[in-house]
Design a protein around this motif. Structure first.
Motif, PDB file in Angstrom:
ATOM      1  N   LEU A 196       0.842  -1.188   0.000  1.00 55.48           N
ATOM      2  CA  LEU A 196       0.000   0.000   0.000  1.00 55.48           C
ATOM      3  C   LEU A 196       0.881   1.243   0.000  1.00 55.48           C
ATOM      4  CD1 LEU A 196      -2.815  -0.660   2.659  1.00 55.48           C
ATOM      5  CD2 LEU A 196      -3.102  -0.470   0.183  1.00 55.48           C
TER       6      LEU A 196
ATOM      7  N   CYS B 166      -3.836   7.277  -6.028  1.00 52.85           N
ATOM      8  CA  CYS B 166      -4.892   6.468  -5.409  1.00 52.85           C
ATOM      9  C   CYS B 166      -6.248   6.748  -6.061  1.00 52.85           C
ATOM     10  CB  CYS B 166      -4.962   6.742  -3.907  1.00 52.85           C
ATOM     11  SG  CYS B 166      -3.585   6.031  -2.962  1.00 52.85           S
TER      12      CYS B 166
ATOM     13  N   GLN C 268      -7.612   3.163  -5.434  1.00 58.56           N
ATOM     14  CA  GLN C 268      -6.840   2.373  -4.487  1.00 58.56           C
ATOM     15  C   GLN C 268      -6.886   3.012  -3.110  1.00 58.56           C
ATOM     16  OE1 GLN C 268      -2.653   2.303  -5.382  1.00 58.56           O
ATOM     17  NE2 GLN C 268      -2.223   0.562  -4.047  1.00 58.56           N
ATOM     18  N   SER C 269      -6.813   2.203  -2.097  1.00 58.17           N
ATOM     19  CA  SER C 269      -6.701   2.713  -0.736  1.00 58.17           C
ATOM     20  C   SER C 269      -5.231   2.995  -0.409  1.00 58.17           C
ATOM     21  CB  SER C 269      -7.282   1.704   0.256  1.00 58.17           C
ATOM     22  OG  SER C 269      -6.611   0.467   0.144  1.00 58.17           O
ATOM     23  N   PHE C 270      -4.999   3.610   0.734  1.00 55.02           N
ATOM     24  CA  PHE C 270      -3.641   3.864   1.204  1.00 55.02           C
ATOM     25  C   PHE C 270      -3.618   3.640   2.712  1.00 55.02           C
ATOM     26  CE2 PHE C 270      -5.917   7.843   1.573  1.00 55.02           C
ATOM     27  CZ  PHE C 270      -5.448   8.435   2.735  1.00 55.02           C
ATOM     28  N   ALA C 271      -2.443   3.691   3.295  1.00 59.33           N
ATOM     29  CA  ALA C 271      -2.320   3.456   4.732  1.00 59.33           C
ATOM     30  C   ALA C 271      -1.809   4.706   5.430  1.00 59.33           C
ATOM     31  CB  ALA C 271      -1.381   2.286   5.010  1.00 59.33           C
TER      32      ALA C 271
ATOM     33  N   THR D 123      -3.563   2.296   9.985  1.00 59.98           N
ATOM     34  CA  THR D 123      -4.883   1.933   9.478  1.00 59.98           C
ATOM     35  C   THR D 123      -4.940   2.133   7.974  1.00 59.98           C
ATOM     36  OG1 THR D 123      -5.961   2.506  11.568  1.00 59.98           O
ATOM     37  CG2 THR D 123      -7.356   2.454   9.619  1.00 59.98           C
ATOM     38  N   GLU D 124      -5.528   1.159   7.303  1.00 59.46           N
ATOM     39  CA  GLU D 124      -5.796   1.308   5.876  1.00 59.46           C
ATOM     40  C   GLU D 124      -6.991   2.236   5.705  1.00 59.46           C
ATOM     41  OE1 GLU D 124      -6.964  -1.342   1.917  1.00 59.46           O
ATOM     42  OE2 GLU D 124      -6.518  -2.344   3.827  1.00 59.46           O
TER      43      GLU D 124
ATOM     44  N   GLU E  86      -9.695   4.386   3.019  1.00 58.34           N
ATOM     45  CA  GLU E  86     -10.270   4.517   1.686  1.00 58.34           C
ATOM     46  C   GLU E  86     -10.719   5.961   1.475  1.00 58.34           C
ATOM     47  OE1 GLU E  86     -13.713   2.161   1.146  1.00 58.34           O
ATOM     48  OE2 GLU E  86     -14.673   2.765   3.019  1.00 58.34           O
TER      49      GLU E  86
ATOM     50  N   LYS F 145     -10.473   1.490   7.393  1.00 57.26           N
ATOM     51  CA  LYS F 145     -11.009   0.172   7.059  1.00 57.26           C
ATOM     52  C   LYS F 145     -10.544  -0.897   8.050  1.00 57.26           C
ATOM     53  CE  LYS F 145     -11.157  -1.103   2.746  1.00 57.26           C
ATOM     54  NZ  LYS F 145     -10.722  -1.451   1.367  1.00 57.26           N
TER      55      LYS F 145
ATOM     56  N   ILE G 160      -3.413  -2.233  10.118  1.00 62.22           N
ATOM     57  CA  ILE G 160      -2.344  -2.896   9.359  1.00 62.22           C
ATOM     58  C   ILE G 160      -1.012  -2.734  10.099  1.00 62.22           C
ATOM     59  CG2 ILE G 160      -3.495  -2.631   7.132  1.00 62.22           C
ATOM     60  CD1 ILE G 160      -0.522  -0.396   7.870  1.00 62.22           C
TER      61      ILE G 160
ATOM     62  N   GLU H 213      -2.494  -7.371   7.157  1.00 64.26           N
ATOM     63  CA  GLU H 213      -3.703  -6.994   7.857  1.00 64.26           C
ATOM     64  C   GLU H 213      -3.716  -7.646   9.237  1.00 64.26           C
ATOM     65  OE1 GLU H 213      -6.993  -8.116   5.426  1.00 64.26           O
ATOM     66  OE2 GLU H 213      -6.282  -6.979   3.683  1.00 64.26           O
TER      67      GLU H 213
END
Length: 209
Positions: A5, A36, A41-44, A57-58, A60, A80, A83, A104
């Motif tokens: 990520l 993203c 795409q999600s990111f952290a 945390t991931e 969105e 979400k 992580i 995760e």
């Protein structure tokens, strides 16, 4: 599950299910958010606590509320899952930002009803003591829902996010509230004494005098 990520480290703790609004202005993170959005795409957000990047945390992207001509963004995000960053490349290849290998962290939603009721009563008393108007807590809350509202430091929030069971988190925040509430009660008593200063009051003398 292990995957990669984009990483957006911040000196805060973002929790799962938390809504977080961000104003993105640094060039590397403007590029990260642009990528993203384009890739859906999600990111952290790994928490930069104790001078290292590890748990986070991931997130969105829920909405881009404003895109500026210079590439800045106002975005609405939502957490979400927790992580752990296993490894990272900073910067990643031809990008300005870092990408990390993450795993995760499993979450066991095994909350205890008795602990939940104790937390509920403690939080409601806290709201009353700090005079928060029109705020009530729904009984369907999870610990992550209230974690930013109960006076935890960044370091203790970081410890909380590493707990993988709801029952562990319940005990953690309940212990914190049991320490916090007596202090808030003392503050409230001090405020009441200050407000009474200068008023006529009736005192009962000791019986032996």
């Amino acid at each position: 599950m292990k995957r990669t990520l984009p990483l957006f480290p911040l000196n805060l703790v973002a929790f799962p299910y938390q809504n977080l609004n961000l104003h993105v202005f640094e060039p590397r993170y403007k590029e990260l958010i642009y990528d993203c959005i384009q890739n859906q795409q999600s990111f952290a957000i790994p928490s930069y606590v104790k001078n290292k990047v590890e748990y986070g945390t991931e997130m969105e992207i829920r909405e881009v509320t404003k895109e500026y001509s210079d590439g800045r963004y106002d975005i609405k995000t939502r957490g979400k899952r927790v992580i752990k960053v296993l490894d990272m490349e900073n910067p990643y290849q031809n990008k300005k930002y870092a990408i990390g290998a993450i795993e995760e962290i499993p979450n066991k939603n095994n909350g205890d009803l008795i602990l939940k009721e104790e937390i509920y009563e403690a939080v409601q008393e806290m709201y009353d003591l700090v005079e928060v108007d029109n705020r009530t807590l729904s009984m369907d809350f999870q610990v992550f829902d209230i974690a930013h509202q109960i006076g935890l430091s960044t370091e203790t929030e970081y410890e909380l996010i590493q707990l993988t069971e709801e029952r562990q988190r319940q005990r953690y925040v309940l212990n914190h509230l049991k320490v916090l509430l007596p202090k808030l009660r003392d503050v409230q008593r001090s405020k009441e004494l200050i407000q009474m200063n200068g008023h006529f009051r009736k005192y009962n003398p000791p019986q032996e005098f």
